[in-house]
Design a protein around this motif. Structure first.
Motif, short mmCIF file in Angstrom:
data_model
loop_
_atom_site.label_atom_id
_atom_site.label_comp_id
_atom_site.label_asym_id
_atom_site.label_seq_id
_atom_site.Cartn_x
_atom_site.Cartn_y
_atom_site.Cartn_z
N PRO A 268 37.40 -34.93 42.73
CA PRO A 268 36.19 -34.76 42.08
C PRO A 268 35.98 -35.62 40.85
N ALA A 269 34.78 -36.17 40.74
CA ALA A 269 34.52 -36.90 39.46
C ALA A 269 34.84 -36.07 38.24
N PRO A 270 35.13 -36.89 37.04
CA PRO A 270 35.70 -36.30 36.05
C PRO A 270 34.97 -35.27 35.55
N GLY A 271 35.47 -33.94 35.10
CA GLY A 271 34.96 -32.89 34.82
C GLY A 271 34.08 -32.10 35.54
N GLN A 272 33.73 -32.53 36.89
CA GLN A 272 33.10 -31.94 37.70
C GLN A 272 33.80 -30.71 38.63
N GLY A 273 33.76 -29.70 38.30
CA GLY A 273 34.68 -28.53 39.06
C GLY A 273 35.55 -28.27 38.21
N ALA A 274 36.40 -27.32 38.84
CA ALA A 274 37.65 -26.50 38.03
C ALA A 274 38.71 -27.42 37.75
N GLY A 275 38.62 -28.54 38.25
CA GLY A 275 39.83 -29.40 37.79
C GLY A 275 40.48 -30.36 39.15
N PRO A 276 41.15 -31.38 38.83
CA PRO A 276 41.49 -32.27 39.54
C PRO A 276 42.22 -31.75 41.09
N GLY A 277 42.30 -32.32 41.81
CA GLY A 277 42.84 -32.06 43.14
C GLY A 277 42.15 -32.46 44.47
N PRO A 278 42.87 -32.35 45.62
CA PRO A 278 42.15 -32.59 46.79
C PRO A 278 40.88 -32.13 46.94
N LEU A 279 39.66 -33.13 47.40
CA LEU A 279 38.36 -32.53 47.39
C LEU A 279 38.01 -32.56 48.95
N VAL A 280 37.85 -31.45 49.49
CA VAL A 280 37.36 -31.52 50.97
C VAL A 280 35.97 -31.62 51.07
#
Length: 312
Positions: A268-280
């Motif tokens: 995900p882009a920085p700050g979008q969602g709960a945190g970093p990790g594989p984006l489906v």
């Protein structure tokens, strides 16, 4: 590493433009002291000038990953390799900015080494945190990919008037999981740069971003400010990294920071969602989010960098 490798410094005379999210690699050429890029699509030439120097950057291949974000990253890497091999003029080398494997197993290192050797040109790499056995031991990685290294895998060399530096900032993690360089590496960097003219272009490669892209997610290097203080006297400094699996760029004075895409899966882009990790993402859209985008191809001699943008 040996002195057989080089990447080009980036000129800063015009604005950086993004070609979009297509393509599986960034091909850079050096001609007349100016870096240029072309889409890595199997039809582009590495440059019209016989004197042009070129390289390809790939990152975050994550050999061994098999989750929903990309069940077959080997296929993605093979596609990238095919694109490189199909270029009318082969690049001088390939630069890999870390996370070659996903779990740092012997089998994953062997598979990665075999596949990368099929490119047919030298491949030079720095480790990512996924390449560390038990999270902090780069010896298995260095046994497969390290040449002429110091400490955990640092190296430097000069070629064609450019000073090239490989940094390891994934062996020890700092605040919020950021990368660190550590006292020993910073002392080595100071000594390494001390004898260089300020007019000599400097190119660095690391896994974690050197600049504080998004520290809350660990996207930065906690002790990089000391390195910046050593680098600011140079007229051209380019820092290439992986880790965040997406294109991000910042320029501060003469320091250009460029983060590359993964060949395996997006994040995900920085700050979008709960945190970093594989984006489906939908399977049909995955090719648009992985690989790496070629930069600023508006004409044959268009530079790929900008100047005087504030960091942060």
């Amino acid at each position: 590493m040996t002195a057989d490798s080089l990447i080009a410094p980036l000129d800063r005379r015009k604005a950086l433009r993004c070609m979009g999210w297509a393509g599986t690699g960034a091909l850079f050429t050096l001609s007349g002291g100016i870096a240029h890029s072309r889409v890595l699509d199997g039809t582009s030439s590495a440059g019209n000038s016989a004197a042009a120097f070129s390289f390809v950057q790939i990152s975050d291949t994550h050999i061994g990953f098999s989750k929903a974000a990309n069940p077959d990253p080997l296929a993605s890497l093979r596609q990238t390799i095919a694109r490189i091999r199909a270029l009318p003029r082969q690049p001088d080398f390939v630069l890999h900015t870390g996370d070659v494997t996903h779990l740092a197993t012997a089998a994953q290192f062997d598979t990665a080494q075999q596949l990368l050797s099929e490119i047919g040109v030298p491949v030079f790499a720095v480790p990512g945190e996924h390449d560390m056995v038990d999270g902090a031991d780069p010896r298995a990685f260095n046994a497969h990919f390290g040449k002429g290294i110091v400490g955990d895998g640092w190296f430097s060399f000069d070629r064609h008037g450019v000073h090239f530096i490989g940094l390891v900032n994934a062996a020890l993690l700092g605040a919020s999981g950021q990368g660190t360089l550590g006292r020993a590496q910073l002392d080595w960097l100071k000594a390494d740069l001390a004898g260089l003219s300020a007019s000599m272009p400097v190119v660095l490669m690391s896994h974690f971003p050197l600049w504080p892209l998004y520290p809350d997610w660990g996207w930065g290097t906690a002790d990089a400010e000391e390195a910046f203080s050593l680098l600011r006297r140079f007229g051209s400094v380019t820092a290439l990294n992986g880790h965040i699996h997406q294109i991000q760029r910042k320029v501060e004075g003469h320091l250009l920071f460029h983060a590359a895409r993964s060949t395996a899966y997006p994040q995900p882009a920085p700050g979008q969602g709960a945190g970093p990790g594989p984006l489906v993402v939908p399977a049909a859209e995955l090719p648009a989010h992985i690989g790496m985008t070629s930069l600023s191809v508006t004409m044959v001699d268009a530079p790929i960098a900008v100047t005087d943008l504030a960091l942060g």
